[in-house]
Design a protein around this motif. Structure first.
Motif, PDB file in Angstrom:
ATOM      1  N   TYR A  54       0.833  -1.208   0.000  1.00 49.05           N
ATOM      2  CA  TYR A  54       0.000   0.000   0.000  1.00 49.05           C
ATOM      3  C   TYR A  54       0.873   1.266   0.000  1.00 49.05           C
ATOM      4  O   TYR A  54       0.703   2.172  -0.813  1.00 49.05           O
ATOM      5  CB  TYR A  54      -0.901  -0.025   1.239  1.00 49.05           C
ATOM      6  CG  TYR A  54      -1.797   1.183   1.381  1.00 49.05           C
ATOM      7  CD1 TYR A  54      -3.119   1.130   0.968  1.00 49.05           C
ATOM      8  CD2 TYR A  54      -1.310   2.370   1.928  1.00 49.05           C
ATOM      9  CE1 TYR A  54      -3.936   2.240   1.100  1.00 49.05           C
ATOM     10  CE2 TYR A  54      -2.115   3.484   2.048  1.00 49.05           C
ATOM     11  CZ  TYR A  54      -3.431   3.414   1.637  1.00 49.05           C
ATOM     12  OH  TYR A  54      -4.230   4.519   1.755  1.00 49.05           O
ATOM     13  N   GLY A  55       1.831   1.299   0.947  1.00 49.98           N
ATOM     14  CA  GLY A  55       2.650   2.508   1.121  1.00 49.98           C
ATOM     15  C   GLY A  55       3.511   2.805  -0.088  1.00 49.98           C
ATOM     16  O   GLY A  55       3.723   3.971  -0.444  1.00 49.98           O
ATOM     17  N   VAL A  56       4.016   1.768  -0.737  1.00 48.35           N
ATOM     18  CA  VAL A  56       4.871   1.957  -1.908  1.00 48.35           C
ATOM     19  C   VAL A  56       4.045   2.455  -3.095  1.00 48.35           C
ATOM     20  O   VAL A  56       4.423   3.408  -3.785  1.00 48.35           O
ATOM     21  CB  VAL A  56       5.625   0.638  -2.234  1.00 48.35           C
ATOM     22  CG1 VAL A  56       6.218   0.679  -3.616  1.00 48.35           C
ATOM     23  CG2 VAL A  56       6.709   0.392  -1.190  1.00 48.35           C
ATOM     24  N   ALA A 123       8.169   7.343   1.533  1.00 48.08           N
ATOM     25  CA  ALA A 123       7.236   6.471   2.268  1.00 48.08           C
ATOM     26  C   ALA A 123       7.687   6.233   3.711  1.00 48.08           C
ATOM     27  O   ALA A 123       6.865   6.019   4.595  1.00 48.08           O
ATOM     28  CB  ALA A 123       7.112   5.128   1.545  1.00 48.08           C
ATOM     29  N   CYS A 148       4.016   6.656   4.726  1.00 47.23           N
ATOM     30  CA  CYS A 148       3.033   5.569   4.774  1.00 47.23           C
ATOM     31  C   CYS A 148       2.182   5.671   6.048  1.00 47.23           C
ATOM     32  O   CYS A 148       2.718   5.879   7.141  1.00 47.23           O
ATOM     33  CB  CYS A 148       3.769   4.234   4.744  1.00 47.23           C
ATOM     34  SG  CYS A 148       2.621   2.848   4.825  1.00 47.23           S
ATOM     35  N   PHE A 150       1.050   3.404   7.760  1.00 43.07           N
ATOM     36  CA  PHE A 150       1.451   2.386   8.748  1.00 43.07           C
ATOM     37  C   PHE A 150       2.674   2.848   9.547  1.00 43.07           C
ATOM     38  O   PHE A 150       2.886   2.402  10.668  1.00 43.07           O
ATOM     39  CB  PHE A 150       1.721   1.045   8.048  1.00 43.07           C
ATOM     40  CG  PHE A 150       0.474   0.467   7.442  1.00 43.07           C
ATOM     41  CD1 PHE A 150      -0.446  -0.200   8.236  1.00 43.07           C
ATOM     42  CD2 PHE A 150       0.198   0.616   6.089  1.00 43.07           C
ATOM     43  CE1 PHE A 150      -1.620  -0.720   7.687  1.00 43.07           C
ATOM     44  CE2 PHE A 150      -0.961   0.102   5.531  1.00 43.07           C
ATOM     45  CZ  PHE A 150      -1.877  -0.556   6.325  1.00 43.07           C
ATOM     46  N   VAL A 151       3.475   3.743   8.956  1.00 44.02           N
ATOM     47  CA  VAL A 151       4.603   4.326   9.707  1.00 44.02           C
ATOM     48  C   VAL A 151       4.035   5.352  10.691  1.00 44.02           C
ATOM     49  O   VAL A 151       4.434   5.406  11.864  1.00 44.02           O
ATOM     50  CB  VAL A 151       5.620   4.980   8.733  1.00 44.02           C
ATOM     51  CG1 VAL A 151       6.708   5.710   9.512  1.00 44.02           C
ATOM     52  CG2 VAL A 151       6.238   3.937   7.807  1.00 44.02           C
ATOM     53  N   THR A 244       8.474  -0.929  10.880  1.00 41.09           N
ATOM     54  CA  THR A 244       7.364  -1.725  10.333  1.00 41.09           C
ATOM     55  C   THR A 244       7.799  -2.972   9.567  1.00 41.09           C
ATOM     56  O   THR A 244       6.968  -3.809   9.244  1.00 41.09           O
ATOM     57  CB  THR A 244       6.540  -0.873   9.361  1.00 41.09           C
ATOM     58  OG1 THR A 244       7.445  -0.349   8.379  1.00 41.09           O
ATOM     59  CG2 THR A 244       5.818   0.258  10.053  1.00 41.09           C
ATOM     60  N   THR A 245       9.104  -3.061   9.254  1.00 40.19           N
ATOM     61  CA  THR A 245       9.541  -4.150   8.371  1.00 40.19           C
ATOM     62  C   THR A 245      10.475  -5.147   9.045  1.00 40.19           C
ATOM     63  O   THR A 245      11.193  -5.873   8.373  1.00 40.19           O
ATOM     64  CB  THR A 245      10.266  -3.545   7.140  1.00 40.19           C
ATOM     65  OG1 THR A 245      11.250  -2.628   7.628  1.00 40.19           O
ATOM     66  CG2 THR A 245       9.306  -2.831   6.223  1.00 40.19           C
ATOM     67  N   CYS A 283       3.772  -3.713   9.809  1.00 38.67           N
ATOM     68  CA  CYS A 283       2.629  -3.398   8.945  1.00 38.67           C
ATOM     69  C   CYS A 283       2.058  -4.684   8.346  1.00 38.67           C
ATOM     70  O   CYS A 283       2.700  -5.739   8.394  1.00 38.67           O
ATOM     71  CB  CYS A 283       3.039  -2.425   7.858  1.00 38.67           C
ATOM     72  SG  CYS A 283       4.077  -3.191   6.623  1.00 38.67           S
ATOM     73  N   ALA A 285       1.812  -5.596   5.305  1.00 37.97           N
ATOM     74  CA  ALA A 285       2.594  -6.152   4.189  1.00 37.97           C
ATOM     75  C   ALA A 285       3.739  -7.010   4.721  1.00 37.97           C
ATOM     76  O   ALA A 285       4.031  -8.083   4.185  1.00 37.97           O
ATOM     77  CB  ALA A 285       3.138  -5.028   3.314  1.00 37.97           C
ATOM     78  N   ALA A 374       8.606  -5.730  -0.632  1.00 41.87           N
ATOM     79  CA  ALA A 374       7.468  -4.810  -0.770  1.00 41.87           C
ATOM     80  C   ALA A 374       7.762  -3.619  -1.680  1.00 41.87           C
ATOM     81  O   ALA A 374       6.859  -2.865  -2.026  1.00 41.87           O
ATOM     82  CB  ALA A 374       7.052  -4.312   0.611  1.00 41.87           C
TER      83      ALA A 374
HETATM   84  S1  SF4 Z   1       6.344  -1.910   3.952  1.00 44.06           S
HETATM   85 FE1  SF4 Z   1       4.559  -1.435   5.240  1.00 44.06          FE
HETATM   86  S2  SF4 Z   1       5.116   0.461   6.301  1.00 44.06           S
HETATM   87 FE2  SF4 Z   1       6.563   0.232   4.596  1.00 44.06          FE
HETATM   88  S3  SF4 Z   1       5.619   1.393   2.936  1.00 44.06           S
HETATM   89 FE3  SF4 Z   1       4.891  -0.716   2.739  1.00 44.06          FE
HETATM   90  S4  SF4 Z   1       2.908  -0.786   3.842  1.00 44.06           S
HETATM   91 FE4  SF4 Z   1       4.026   1.058   4.476  1.00 44.06          FE
END
Ligand code: SF4
Length: 408
Positions: A54-56, A123, A148, A150-151, A244-245, A283, A285, A374
């Motif tokens: 999503y974030g990317v 992001a 992002c 989620f961040v 998040t990763t 997150c 992902a 991701a």
């Molecule tokens: S890996 Fe997770 S936190 Fe990072 S950009 Fe993608 S969705 Fe957002």
């Protein structure tokens, strides 16, 4: 989930299409078993979840929009938008310039920036200090902010912990953009310290238990604790958040270890006053990619290929998991495959680029696990698959294998 408008050359008609078909039959992602593309002499096990998150996609959509809307202006990215060389190179070829490197090394001095310039926040987000600097120059930071959500959720969690007088322990890589941004935001609300792994957590817990001195703390965590950090009072009430990763199991082990330490020091009855029992801040992902990778480990494949940027945190954890079972080749593009004998790849544990001979097993069928991080376009995964297919005489055509999928 929202559909983003990203350039069509990032959309894939092979592995991305397989992923799309899986999504249609299993929209709630109940089944993480990989899809098998059987070409006869070679079979690819394609992860249930991989590629752009999503974030990317959000960051890509906004960055291309920024270029389109500002043809006569300087368009800058604070640093790499995502950790993928192909995507970053494409943006550079369209005129985007990077202000700094991923480790914070400045390419373009702040004095060169003008109020009318466009600056895209990546992001990963950015630090409050950089945000302030841009505002002082007169740049509208929020206009093309691709941080992002989620961040941002991690920042909110640390703010909440800070409001409740907790010190924030951040499980992350201290020189990664996202962790630098999270550290900056959490330090505003509470004392904060970054731990990269279990070894650093054990050291921190030794400080909590009094087995290591405050001097040891300052020396060991140099550059990883907030200004004014006082180990004598700032390690009495703590909460853990993470980049998040990170690897889910590692974060869990770290949180459990800190919890046990607080319990040993303060006793069971007092634990809730000293440790915030919250869930990790990974997150969706990261979780889905790691779950899909565990399912790949259930296969009896011969090798694994993971496609992604060599500085991509989430990709490195997929590599780490695959290496538990398979000879794993971490490549950032199909160009790394020199032929059926030689492959260039990134040796993640030793952080070096190496070449391996006789990488492709000579057996029939050869079974290959194929996935990506991701920040990797599915089209790159397709190109890897297509290149490998050329080494297998008598392989079925992509069209016929895709037709089998479409008709399932
Ligand atoms: S890996 Fe997770 S936190 Fe990072 S950009 Fe993608 S969705 Fe957002």
């Amino acid at each position: 989930m929202k559909n983003f408008d990203i350039p069509s050359y990032y959309r894939s008609s092979i592995t991305g299409r397989v992923k799309e078909l899986r999504k249609q039959t299993d929209p709630r992602k109940q089944d993480f078993t990989p899809a098998t593309m059987d070409f006869g002499p070679v079979q690819f096990h394609i992860a249930r979840h991989f590629g752009f998150c999503y974030g990317v996609e959000n960051a890509i959509e906004i960055s291309y929009k920024a270029l389109e809307e500002n043809p006569d202006k300087n368009v800058y990215l604070l640093s790499q938008m995502i950790h993928n060389q192909e995507v970053n190179n494409d943006l550079v070829s369209r005129g985007i310039k990077f202000i700094m490197d991923t480790d914070g090394t400045q390419f373009i001095p702040w004095e060169q920036l003008k109020p009318e310039d466009i600056v895209i926040v990546p992001a990963f987000g950015t630090t409050l200090e950089i945000e302030e600097k841009l505002k002082t120059i007169g740049i509208e930071v929020q206009r093309y902010n691709t941080t992002c959500p989620f961040v941002e959720k991690v920042w909110k969690r640390s703010a909440k912990l800070g409001e409740d007088s907790h010190t924030i322990i951040i499980h992350g890589k201290h020189n990664h953009e996202e962790t630098r941004a999270t550290f900056s935001h959490s330090s505003k609300n509470a004392p904060s310290v970054i731990v990269k792994n279990m070894a650093e957590t054990e050291f921190l817990c030794d400080v909590i238990k009094g087995k290591k001195t405050h001097e040891d703390f300052f020396q060991y965590f140099k550059g990883k604790y907030s200004d004014g950090f006082d180990p004598s009072k700032d390690l009495k009430r703590v909460g853990v958040v993470n980049q998040t990763t990170m690897l889910a199991t590692e974060t869990q082990a770290i949180a459990d270890f800190v919890k046990q330490t607080m319990q040993a020091v303060y006793g069971e009855a007092e634990l809730k006053n000293h440790f915030a029992d919250t869930r990790d801040t990974l997150c969706y992902a990261t979780n889905d990619n790691q779950d899909a990778t565990y399912a790949l480990l259930e296969e009896n494949a011969d090798i694994a290929i993971v496609v992604g940027g060599y500085n991509s945190s989430n990709t490195s954890h997929i590599v780490e998991l695959c290496e538990r079972k398979y000879p794993t080749y971490f490549i950032n593009s199909p160009n790394e495959i020199i032929g059926e004998k030689l492959i260039n790849h990134y040796d993640y544990p030793n952080h070096k680029h190496i070449t391996t001979d006789s990488w492709l097993p000579k057996k029939s069928p050869t079974k290959i696990v194929l996935t990506s991080g991701a920040s990797c376009p599915d089209t790159l995964v397709d190109q890897v698959l297509l290149k490998i297919l050329t080494y297998f005489e008598g392989a079925k055509s992509v069209e016929s294998v895709m037709a089998e999928f479409e008709n399932q």
